[in-house]
Every structure is written in C-alpha cells, then in structure tokens.
Design a protein around this motif. Structure first.
Motif, PDB file in Angstrom:
ATOM      1  N   UNK A  36       0.819  -1.361  -0.175  1.00  0.00           N
ATOM      2  CA  UNK A  36      -0.039  -0.001   0.007  1.00  0.00           C
ATOM      3  C   UNK A  36       0.761   1.345   0.170  1.00  0.00           C
ATOM      4  N   UNK A  37       2.010   1.123   0.878  1.00  0.00           N
ATOM      5  CA  UNK A  37       2.686   2.396   0.773  1.00  0.00           C
ATOM      6  C   UNK A  37       3.459   2.669  -0.504  1.00  0.00           C
ATOM      7  N   UNK A  38       3.976   1.544  -1.109  1.00  0.00           N
ATOM      8  CA  UNK A  38       4.695   1.779  -2.366  1.00  0.00           C
ATOM      9  C   UNK A  38       3.570   2.240  -3.370  1.00  0.00           C
ATOM     10  N   UNK A  39       2.319   1.839  -3.536  1.00  0.00           N
ATOM     11  CA  UNK A  39       1.615   2.207  -4.397  1.00  0.00           C
ATOM     12  C   UNK A  39       1.321   3.722  -3.984  1.00  0.00           C
ATOM     13  N   UNK A  40       1.040   4.056  -2.800  1.00  0.00           N
ATOM     14  CA  UNK A  40       0.640   5.491  -2.477  1.00  0.00           C
ATOM     15  C   UNK A  40       1.715   6.466  -2.751  1.00  0.00           C
ATOM     16  N   UNK A  41       3.097   5.796  -2.651  1.00  0.00           N
ATOM     17  CA  UNK A  41       4.092   6.792  -2.989  1.00  0.00           C
ATOM     18  C   UNK A  41       4.158   7.196  -4.507  1.00  0.00           C
ATOM     19  N   UNK A  42       3.723   6.064  -5.233  1.00  0.00           N
ATOM     20  CA  UNK A  42       3.781   6.186  -6.701  1.00  0.00           C
ATOM     21  C   UNK A  42       2.883   7.409  -7.008  1.00  0.00           C
ATOM     22  N   UNK A  43       1.604   7.254  -6.592  1.00  0.00           N
ATOM     23  CA  UNK A  43       0.686   8.392  -6.640  1.00  0.00           C
ATOM     24  C   UNK A  43       1.004   9.831  -6.243  1.00  0.00           C
ATOM     25  N   UNK A  44       1.690   9.942  -5.050  1.00  0.00           N
ATOM     26  CA  UNK A  44       2.282  11.260  -4.779  1.00  0.00           C
ATOM     27  C   UNK A  44       3.324  11.642  -5.431  1.00  0.00           C
ATOM     28  N   UNK A  45       4.107  10.771  -6.093  1.00  0.00           N
ATOM     29  CA  UNK A  45       5.217  11.306  -7.131  1.00  0.00           C
ATOM     30  C   UNK A  45       4.596  11.638  -8.157  1.00  0.00           C
ATOM     31  N   UNK A  46       3.773  11.172  -8.635  1.00  0.00           N
ATOM     32  CA  UNK A  46       3.026  11.367  -9.943  1.00  0.00           C
ATOM     33  C   UNK A  46       2.319  12.721  -9.803  1.00  0.00           C
ATOM     34  N   UNK A  47       1.612  13.189  -8.789  1.00  0.00           N
ATOM     35  CA  UNK A  47       1.026  14.499  -8.427  1.00  0.00           C
ATOM     36  C   UNK A  47       2.078  15.499  -8.313  1.00  0.00           C
ATOM     37  N   UNK A  48       3.241  15.074  -7.524  1.00  0.00           N
ATOM     38  CA  UNK A  48       4.305  16.132  -7.562  1.00  0.00           C
ATOM     39  C   UNK A  48       4.951  16.626  -8.882  1.00  0.00           C
ATOM     40  N   UNK A  49       4.963  15.596  -9.571  1.00  0.00           N
ATOM     41  CA  UNK A  49       5.619  15.695 -11.158  1.00  0.00           C
ATOM     42  C   UNK A  49       4.740  16.747 -11.917  1.00  0.00           C
ATOM     43  N   UNK A  50       3.233  16.193 -12.043  1.00  0.00           N
ATOM     44  CA  UNK A  50       2.307  17.213 -12.547  1.00  0.00           C
ATOM     45  C   UNK A  50       2.287  18.537 -12.194  1.00  0.00           C
ATOM     46  N   UNK A  51       2.377  18.651 -10.913  1.00  0.00           N
ATOM     47  CA  UNK A  51       2.383  19.977 -10.481  1.00  0.00           C
ATOM     48  C   UNK A  51       3.729  20.945 -10.914  1.00  0.00           C
ATOM     49  N   UNK A  52       4.801  20.186 -10.864  1.00  0.00           N
ATOM     50  CA  UNK A  52       6.032  20.926 -11.409  1.00  0.00           C
ATOM     51  C   UNK A  52       5.740  21.325 -12.711  1.00  0.00           C
TER      52      UNK A  52
END
Length: 253
Positions: A36-52
């Motif tokens: 779960x933590x790894x999948x959540x981390x991927x989601x958060x990383x994608x959101x950060x990249x999109x915002x950048x």
C-alpha cells in the motif's frame, strides 16, 4: 473499493496527477504486488511531477522568451568566445541567487538573444521567475502604461522577477523619458534581483548611448559594477548556416 469514483474525487480535489496515476495502476496488474505504501508513494510522486510541470509551463508563459532555447543545445563547437567553464558557471544560476547581472555583447548573428533565452529557460526550470523584453518594445510599453495608469503596476511587476532579460540594448540613443524609465527599473532591482542585458555594442560605448552623463553614471553604476560579462566574437552564425550558392561558370563574377 470503487476506484473510478475515487479517481473522480481526486480530480475534484485538484489532484489530477494522482487520479491519472490511479487509473494507470488499475490497468497494470503487476502493481498489485506492491505494498500500500509503495502504491501510495507512486501516486504522490506523480502528483508532484504534474504540479512541477504545470508550474514550469506557467513560468515560461509569463517569461515570454523570444526563442525556444535551452542550455543543453548550446553550440560550443563554433568559435565565438564561449568558454565551457564560464558557461557552466552561468548555467548553474548561482549568480541569479546572488542578484548579480550578466552582460552579453558581440556583433549581430553571434547568438546573444539565443543564449539569453536559454539561460532564462534554465532559470524557469530552476523555479525562478523570468521576464523577457526587447528594450525598444519595453520603452514603448512603459510610455503607453504611463498614459493609461498602469505605469506603477508595470514597474512593480518588472521589479519582482528574479531575472529580467533586456534584449537588443543600445540600438539608439535614449530619450529623456527612456533614461528615467531605465533608471527606475535598475534602481528597483539593484542588489535585489538579476538583470541580463544583450547588446551589439561593447560596454565601453554604453555611456554615450544613454546620452545624459549624470544619468548614464547612475544607470551604469547599478548595472555594470556587479556584472558578469560574456563577450562573443567571431563570424555571424547566420552566415555560417546559410547554404552555399554555386554560380554557373558563365555568370560567376
């Protein structure tokens, strides 16, 4: 758990990157092996990249750079006085953080504007605010703004950007109003923000172009004394890029 409604809720909350990543995870069976933590981390990383990405697009749109240039494409093979060590120092951008200036001079066709836009693009990528102006057009905008009440607001906008690019400086002797405008701009930015100037004229000739000796001293004191200099020399790159024309033997001069 219903994933599709969750994706919609993420999008409604302004988390479009996470919503896209969640939909991608649904279509990738191998992701189920992750915790779960790894999948959540991927989601958060994608959101950060999109915002950048969105923030960079916003900064580039505001910067209005004249050319779509980036430092990775700088031509260091053509002899024009570009030193790799000096260029690496400028690309690093620490000089912008120290509110230092950069003066790029050289004859027409040597790529001054391209280099300025490439450094401006890199500053945007580094998270800095940039604004590009051709000097003649800037003076026109300031004159119009003075007449319609936007003058103070425009000066404030120019004063706040981390890097101001003034392209094509010195094409004509400044008028009294242009001298005052330039002094206001440089006084607001002196010691606080960086200014990049390109010019066909050597720095030694700038005093005469400004016109008024007293204002010229004040302007150049704020612009030159803490500035890095990049003096380009050599043949025009436009001429180098032009295709050779072969004349018929009977018509060759």
């Amino acid at each position: 758990m219903l994933t599709h409604p969750t994706s919609e809720k993420l999008a409604d909350l302004g988390l479009a990157g996470m919503a896209k990543a969640l939909d991608e995870q649904r279509r990738t069976p191998a992701v189920e092996a992750l915790s779960f933590e790894e999948r959540l981390g991927l989601l958060v990383d994608r959101e950060a990249a999109e915002r950048d990405t969105r923030r960079l697009a916003t900064r580039l749109k505001f910067a209005s750079l004249r050319q779509n240039a980036c430092v990775e494409d700088l031509d260091l093979r053509t002899p024009r006085g570009l030193d790799r060590a000096v260029l690496a120092h400028l690309v690093d951008g620490a000089w912008i953080g120290r509110a230092e200036n950069l003066l790029v001079t050289g004859a027409t066709g040597l790529g001054k504007s391209w280099i300025a836009c490439a450094l401006g693009h890199k500053a945007c990528r580094d998270g800095r605010s940039v604004l590009y102006h051709r000097v003649p057009r800037l003076f026109e905008q300031l004159a119009i703004a003075r007449g319609d009440g936007r003058y103070a607001r425009l000066l404030k906008t120019i004063a706040r950007v981390d890097l101001l690019v003034l392209d094509d400086w010195g094409l004509a002797t400044l008028t009294a109003g242009e001298r005052r405008d330039l002094l206001e701009i440089l006084d607001d930015r002196h010691g606080r923000k960086s200014t990049l100037v390109t010019s066909q004229l050597p720095v030694d000739a700038w005093h005469a172009v400004i016109g008024d000796p007293t204002l010229a001293d004040a302007i150049l004191d704020r612009l030159v004394h803490n500035a890095h200099r990049l003096e380009l020399r050599g043949d025009s790159m436009r001429k180098r890029a032009a295709p050779a024309v072969t004349l018929d033997p009977e018509t060759r001069a």
